[in-house]
Write an enzyme that holds these catalytic residues in place. Structure first.
Site, PDB file in Angstrom:
ATOM      1  N   GLY A  27      56.354 -43.582 -50.182  1.00 20.59           N
ATOM      2  CA  GLY A  27      56.593 -44.608 -51.180  1.00 20.59           C
ATOM      3  C   GLY A  27      57.049 -43.962 -52.468  1.00 20.59           C
ATOM      4  O   GLY A  27      56.903 -42.751 -52.662  1.00 20.59           O
ATOM      5  N   TYR A  28      57.574 -44.786 -53.345  1.00 21.48           N
ATOM      6  CA  TYR A  28      58.154 -44.295 -54.593  1.00 21.48           C
ATOM      7  C   TYR A  28      57.402 -44.849 -55.791  1.00 21.48           C
ATOM      8  O   TYR A  28      57.214 -46.056 -55.912  1.00 21.48           O
ATOM      9  CB  TYR A  28      59.634 -44.663 -54.655  1.00 21.48           C
ATOM     10  CG  TYR A  28      60.422 -43.843 -53.666  1.00 21.48           C
ATOM     11  CD1 TYR A  28      60.975 -42.631 -54.041  1.00 21.48           C
ATOM     12  CD2 TYR A  28      60.526 -44.237 -52.337  1.00 21.48           C
ATOM     13  CE1 TYR A  28      61.631 -41.842 -53.120  1.00 21.48           C
ATOM     14  CE2 TYR A  28      61.187 -43.450 -51.413  1.00 21.48           C
ATOM     15  CZ  TYR A  28      61.740 -42.257 -51.817  1.00 21.48           C
ATOM     16  OH  TYR A  28      62.378 -41.469 -50.896  1.00 21.48           O
ATOM     17  N   LEU A  29      56.984 -43.939 -56.657  1.00 19.86           N
ATOM     18  CA  LEU A  29      56.357 -44.313 -57.921  1.00 19.86           C
ATOM     19  C   LEU A  29      57.422 -44.599 -58.969  1.00 19.86           C
ATOM     20  O   LEU A  29      57.204 -45.364 -59.897  1.00 19.86           O
ATOM     21  CB  LEU A  29      55.433 -43.190 -58.393  1.00 19.86           C
ATOM     22  CG  LEU A  29      54.269 -42.900 -57.443  1.00 19.86           C
ATOM     23  CD1 LEU A  29      53.684 -41.531 -57.703  1.00 19.86           C
ATOM     24  CD2 LEU A  29      53.216 -43.978 -57.568  1.00 19.86           C
ATOM     25  N   LEU A  81      56.108 -48.566 -55.767  1.00 17.88           N
ATOM     26  CA  LEU A  81      56.983 -49.730 -55.843  1.00 17.88           C
ATOM     27  C   LEU A  81      57.038 -50.402 -54.478  1.00 17.88           C
ATOM     28  O   LEU A  81      56.763 -49.760 -53.457  1.00 17.88           O
ATOM     29  CB  LEU A  81      58.395 -49.273 -56.255  1.00 17.88           C
ATOM     30  CG  LEU A  81      58.509 -48.585 -57.612  1.00 17.88           C
ATOM     31  CD1 LEU A  81      59.868 -47.908 -57.747  1.00 17.88           C
ATOM     32  CD2 LEU A  81      58.298 -49.595 -58.725  1.00 17.88           C
TER      33      LEU A  81
END
Length: 154
Positions: A27-29, A81
């Protein structure tokens, strides 16, 4: 500096040649054209990765990656996100290079991408018979982009 080329994959014949595979979720912060901050869990290992935007060709970019404790990674995944990447990464040797082949699932089901990391942008290499069209520099194929706009929505 990470120097990487990406290609679509024509068929699954690479699977017979894989010496390892790992289930991976990431996942992407943070994810925009200039930078991404990613948390990745590959089997029982976890990594925090920061990448810059790619150069004009889309082949090179700065990469900082460090292992993090698995429990911390699970907590960080909760802060990501929307849009988690789920894939199995196969490692395939071909002519003294290790190719990483990602078979996506979930909303990116049907997409398979092969990557090769190089020492320089001028380095030449042979393509395995299962490698198709090059997509290096096509931002739609970046994992951060696939998290935002999955392959199933193209």
């Amino acid at each position: 500096m990470e120097i990487e080329r990406k290609f679509l994959v024509k068929d699954n014949s690479f699977m017979n040649r894989a010496f390892q595979k790992r289930h991976t979720v990431q996942g992407y912060l943070c994810a925009d054209r200039k930078r991404s901050v990613r948390i990745r869990i590959a089997d029982s290992e976890a990594f925090l990765t920061i990448k810059s935007g790619a150069n004009e060709r889309g082949w090179s970019r700065y990469e900082f990656e460090r292992p993090v404790p698995l429990e911390d990674a699970k907590e960080l995944m909760k802060l990501c996100l929307p849009g988690i990447i789920d894939k199995v990464r196969y490692y395939v040797e071909f002519e003294s290079y290790t190719w990483e082949v990602d078979v996506f699932s979930g909303e990116n089901e049907g997409l398979t991408v092969a990557e090769i990391e190089l020492e320089s942008e001028e380095e030449t290499f042979a393509l395995p018979e299962w490698v198709g069209a090059e997509v290096s520099g096509d931002t739609r194929y970046y994992n951060a982009a696939l998290a935002k706009k999955p392959f199933s929505l193209w």
